[in-house]
Scaffold this active site. Structure first.
Site, PDB file in Angstrom:
ATOM      1  N   THR A  24       0.857  -1.179   0.000  1.00 48.08           N
ATOM      2  CA  THR A  24       0.000   0.000   0.000  1.00 48.08           C
ATOM      3  C   THR A  24       0.896   1.233   0.000  1.00 48.08           C
ATOM      4  O   THR A  24       2.085   1.143  -0.300  1.00 48.08           O
ATOM      5  CB  THR A  24      -1.004  -0.045   1.177  1.00 48.08           C
ATOM      6  N   ASN A  25       0.357   2.398   0.284  1.00 46.80           N
ATOM      7  CA  ASN A  25       1.168   3.619   0.310  1.00 46.80           C
ATOM      8  C   ASN A  25       0.627   4.554   1.381  1.00 46.80           C
ATOM      9  O   ASN A  25      -0.341   4.230   2.070  1.00 46.80           O
ATOM     10  CB  ASN A  25       1.186   4.280  -1.068  1.00 46.80           C
ATOM     11  N   ARG A  26       1.243   5.713   1.514  1.00 49.58           N
ATOM     12  CA  ARG A  26       0.961   6.572   2.661  1.00 49.58           C
ATOM     13  C   ARG A  26      -0.159   7.581   2.425  1.00 49.58           C
ATOM     14  O   ARG A  26      -0.323   8.517   3.198  1.00 49.58           O
ATOM     15  CB  ARG A  26       2.243   7.271   3.102  1.00 49.58           C
ATOM     16  N   ALA A  54      -4.544   7.302  -4.524  1.00 47.05           N
ATOM     17  CA  ALA A  54      -3.156   6.915  -4.791  1.00 47.05           C
ATOM     18  C   ALA A  54      -3.180   5.419  -5.085  1.00 47.05           C
ATOM     19  O   ALA A  54      -3.066   4.585  -4.183  1.00 47.05           O
ATOM     20  CB  ALA A  54      -2.275   7.244  -3.597  1.00 47.05           C
TER      21      ALA A  54
END
Ligand code: CTP
Ligand code: CA
Length: 228
Positions: free
Chosen positions: A33-35, A100
């Site tokens: 995943t990402n932030r 995102a």
């Protein structure tokens, strides 16, 4: 009351917003995943609803409350986001893609938790490219004809205008909103640069709530006259 005096710039419009990160599973307990915090997308969904739009918010895994008056559909993976967004494309007038989305996902998702074995090497994770949700919707006849106004977001770490302009053309969208990251991830304020066919304009740093309101009004001005 200020709300009663504010013109409803998106009255009668239907707006689709994607927000938050995607999560690409590797096994039942792990994934990529990402932030992305989802704050900007949620603020935009809220602002669009306050501007009178009927809003559907496609939300990745984030811990944010659903804005009042907004219909929320949760997704996890990029493919789930695409599956949710595609059938909604012809029911909406605007698509604002703030999510995102992971560019790649593991080719194989293990049914069971991947275990360590004594002395074994770490697993090699083969990756494949995810579908581009924004580019897919932007290529639909409804978007090409201007009935679905598509807005992209681009977080870049350098050369913002140059990279975001190229991205706008590549995705075939009329407007892209850039910001210099990743320092904006999770923050409550942001600075946005709007890029369209005629050039770039940068808005000064403000709260994500204020920027969302301004962006929603800006998008409303760009829409073709409402058929209703
Ligand atoms: N986007 C999308 N689906 C993807 C990747 C991106 O819908 N699989 C959307 C994002 O929501 C955003 C825009 O496309 O509105 C730009 O995303 P970004 O990650 O900046 O662009 P990419 O084309 O993926 O290029 P790169 O990550 O290499 O900069
Ligand atoms: Ca990307």
């Amino acid at each position: 009351c200020i709300a009663a005096l504010t013109p409803k710039t998106l009255a009668g419009r239907r707006v689709l917003v994607s927000a938050g990160p995607s999560f690409e599973a590797l096994d039942p307990v792990r994934g990529l995943t990402n932030r992305s915090s989802g704050k900007m997308g949620f603020a935009i969904a809220r602002a669009a609803a306050q501007a009178g739009a009927e809003v559907t918010l496609l939300a990745g895994p984030v811990s944010l409350p659903t804005p009042v008056g907004v219909r929320r559909v949760d997704f996890s993976s990029a493919q789930q986001l695409l599956d949710a967004a595609l059938p909604l494309a012809d029911q909406n007038d605007v698509f604002i893609a703030t999510a995102a989305v992971a560019d790649w996902r593991p080719v194989e998702v293990s049914t069971h938790k991947i275990k360590k074995a004594p002395g074994s090497a770490p697993p090699a994770v083969a990756m494949t490219e995810n579908p581009d949700v924004l580019a897919t919707l932007a290529a639909l006849p409804r978007a090409r004809s201007g009935q679905l106004y598509c807005v992209g977001f681009a977080a870049e770490s350098q050369n913002l205008v140059e990279l975001a302009s190229a991205k706008r053309l590549r995705k075939g969208i009329p407007l892209i909103v850039g910001n210099l990251g990743p320092d904006t991830f999770g923050r409550d304020d942001n600075s946005l640069t709007l890029i369209d066919a005629s050039g770039a304009q940068t808005w000064p740093t403000a709260s994500k709530t204020a920027l969302a309101r301004r962006l929603v009004d800006e998008i409303a001005r760009r829409l073709p006259p409402s058929s209703t």
